[in-house]
Design a protein around this motif. Structure first.
Motif, mmCIF file in Angstrom:
data_model
loop_
_atom_site.group_PDB
_atom_site.id
_atom_site.type_symbol
_atom_site.label_atom_id
_atom_site.label_comp_id
_atom_site.label_asym_id
_atom_site.label_seq_id
_atom_site.Cartn_x
_atom_site.Cartn_y
_atom_site.Cartn_z
ATOM 1 N N ARG A 140 71.477 0.174 67.753
ATOM 2 C CA ARG A 140 72.107 -0.249 66.501
ATOM 3 C C ARG A 140 71.356 0.332 65.302
ATOM 4 O O ARG A 140 71.963 0.808 64.346
ATOM 5 N N ARG A 141 70.031 0.291 65.359
ATOM 6 C CA ARG A 141 69.217 0.846 64.276
ATOM 7 C C ARG A 141 69.482 2.341 64.121
ATOM 8 O O ARG A 141 69.639 2.845 62.996
ATOM 9 N N GLU A 142 69.571 3.056 65.241
ATOM 10 C CA GLU A 142 69.856 4.488 65.190
ATOM 11 C C GLU A 142 71.231 4.752 64.580
ATOM 12 O O GLU A 142 71.396 5.670 63.771
ATOM 13 N N ILE A 143 72.190 3.948 64.957
ATOM 14 C CA ILE A 143 73.550 4.117 64.420
ATOM 15 C C ILE A 143 73.552 3.874 62.914
ATOM 16 O O ILE A 143 74.205 4.598 62.153
ATOM 17 N N MET A 144 72.799 2.865 62.482
ATOM 18 C CA MET A 144 72.719 2.584 61.047
ATOM 19 C C MET A 144 72.087 3.759 60.304
ATOM 20 O O MET A 144 72.538 4.126 59.212
ATOM 21 N N GLU A 145 71.029 4.375 60.875
ATOM 22 C CA GLU A 145 70.392 5.532 60.255
ATOM 23 C C GLU A 145 71.357 6.704 60.175
ATOM 24 O O GLU A 145 71.445 7.390 59.145
ATOM 25 N N VAL A 146 72.100 6.949 61.247
ATOM 26 C CA VAL A 146 73.066 8.042 61.268
ATOM 27 C C VAL A 146 74.153 7.794 60.218
ATOM 28 O O VAL A 146 74.567 8.715 59.497
ATOM 29 N N ASN A 147 74.605 6.547 60.112
ATOM 30 C CA ASN A 147 75.621 6.213 59.113
ATOM 31 C C ASN A 147 75.098 6.450 57.702
ATOM 32 O O ASN A 147 75.819 6.962 56.840
ATOM 33 N N LYS A 148 73.836 6.108 57.462
ATOM 34 C CA LYS A 148 73.223 6.310 56.150
ATOM 35 C C LYS A 148 73.151 7.805 55.826
ATOM 36 O O LYS A 148 73.502 8.229 54.722
ATOM 37 N N LYS A 149 72.727 8.606 56.817
ATOM 38 C CA LYS A 149 72.658 10.060 56.616
ATOM 39 C C LYS A 149 74.046 10.636 56.383
ATOM 40 O O LYS A 149 74.230 11.530 55.552
ATOM 41 N N LEU A 150 75.026 10.116 57.101
ATOM 42 C CA LEU A 150 76.405 10.588 56.953
ATOM 43 C C LEU A 150 76.913 10.311 55.545
ATOM 44 O O LEU A 150 77.576 11.166 54.930
ATOM 45 N N LYS A 151 76.604 9.137 55.029
ATOM 46 C CA LYS A 151 77.025 8.803 53.673
ATOM 47 C C LYS A 151 76.371 9.738 52.656
ATOM 48 O O LYS A 151 77.018 10.172 51.702
ATOM 49 N N GLN A 152 75.097 10.048 52.872
ATOM 50 C CA GLN A 152 74.406 10.973 51.973
ATOM 51 C C GLN A 152 75.053 12.360 52.017
ATOM 52 O O GLN A 152 75.282 12.990 50.982
ATOM 53 N N LYS A 153 75.352 12.841 53.218
ATOM 54 C CA LYS A 153 75.989 14.153 53.362
ATOM 55 C C LYS A 153 77.373 14.146 52.708
ATOM 56 O O LYS A 153 77.762 15.121 52.053
ATOM 57 N N ASN A 154 78.115 13.069 52.894
ATOM 58 C CA ASN A 154 79.438 12.968 52.267
ATOM 59 C C ASN A 154 79.309 12.995 50.742
ATOM 60 O O ASN A 154 80.131 13.612 50.054
ATOM 61 N N GLN A 155 78.295 12.339 50.232
ATOM 62 C CA GLN A 155 78.042 12.334 48.788
ATOM 63 C C GLN A 155 77.734 13.750 48.294
ATOM 64 O O GLN A 155 78.254 14.182 47.263
ATOM 65 N N GLN A 156 76.908 14.485 49.041
ATOM 66 C CA GLN A 156 76.573 15.863 48.674
ATOM 67 C C GLN A 156 77.816 16.751 48.709
ATOM 68 O O GLN A 156 78.044 17.565 47.804
ATOM 69 N N LEU A 157 78.639 16.594 49.756
ATOM 70 C CA LEU A 157 79.864 17.390 49.860
ATOM 71 C C LEU A 157 80.806 17.084 48.695
ATOM 72 O O LEU A 157 81.450 17.992 48.153
ATOM 73 N N LYS A 158 80.872 15.852 48.299
ATOM 74 C CA LYS A 158 81.729 15.469 47.178
ATOM 75 C C LYS A 158 81.241 16.130 45.895
ATOM 76 O O LYS A 158 82.043 16.649 45.092
ATOM 77 N N GLN A 159 79.933 16.165 45.692
ATOM 78 C CA GLN A 159 79.380 16.811 44.502
ATOM 79 C C GLN A 159 79.694 18.307 44.509
ATOM 80 O O GLN A 159 80.075 18.883 43.479
ATOM 81 N N ILE A 160 79.544 18.934 45.661
ATOM 82 C CA ILE A 160 79.839 20.366 45.780
ATOM 83 C C ILE A 160 81.311 20.625 45.491
ATOM 84 O O ILE A 160 81.668 21.578 44.769
ATOM 85 N N MET A 161 82.195 19.783 46.032
ATOM 86 C CA MET A 161 83.629 19.954 45.795
ATOM 87 C C MET A 161 83.951 19.767 44.319
ATOM 88 O O MET A 161 84.779 20.509 43.749
ATOM 89 N N ASP A 162 83.318 18.820 43.661
ATOM 90 C CA ASP A 162 83.546 18.628 42.223
ATOM 91 C C ASP A 162 83.077 19.842 41.430
ATOM 92 O O ASP A 162 83.751 20.291 40.484
#
Length: 179
Positions: A140-162
């Protein structure tokens, strides 16, 4: 004049006649619950019939109405209401008897009512359960870390797209100014 015995004419009473009478007097809680369920079903059925009769009745809005038909429907309605009253009394008796039978029982925790299969080594189960719990919490802890990293990557992709959208907008504006 004498009445014949219940067992049949000239027949001796059967070996089960005493136990049947005793069984009729001692009704267990499960059969009481079944009787209660059937009674509730009868109540619902009778209520539906009452509503059906009421729906089919005409309102007294000045229209001539056959008194014989009215009396017949009224008699049916009163009979259904009487039977409904009897069924509610029967249900109350069943309810009271079930409460009386269950009054001395200790409440059983729900966990004890759920059957489960025990494995051979119960000591291994404790260690196995602890290790499974530890494994599940780590996963569960690993999944939470992966989800956190995924959100960060999604945020970066959104900035790049903007940024790309703004760049394309600027290029289009410059091309429009040149023409």
């Amino acid at each position: 004049m004498s009445t014949p015995p219940l067992g049949g004419a000239g027949m001796p009473p059967g070996p089960f006649s005493g136990t049947q009478a005793q069984a009729a007097r001692e009704v267990n809680t499960a059969s009481l619950c079944r009787i209660g369920q059937e009674t509730v079903q009868d109540i619902v059925f009778r209520t539906m019939e009452i509503f059906q009769l009421l729906r089919n009745m005409q309102l007294p809005n000045g229209v001539t109405y056959h008194t014989a038909t009215y009396q017949d429907r009224l008699a049916k309605l009163q009979e259904h209401l009487r039977q409904l009253s009897i069924l509610f009394r029967k249900l109350r008796l069943v309810y009271d008897k079930c409460n009386e039978n269950c009054a001395g029982l200790d409440p059983v925790p729900i966990e004890q009512l759920i059957p489960y299969v025990e494995e051979d080594g119960s000591k291994h189960d404790d260690r196995g359960a602890a290790s499974q719990l530890r494994f599940a919490s780590e996963e569960r802890r690993e999944i939470m870390e992966v989800n956190k990293k995924l959100k960060q990557k999604n945020q970066q992709l959104k900035q790049i797209m903007d940024q790309l959208r703004n760049l394309i907008w600027d290029i289009n504006a410059m091309l429009a100014m040149r023409n």
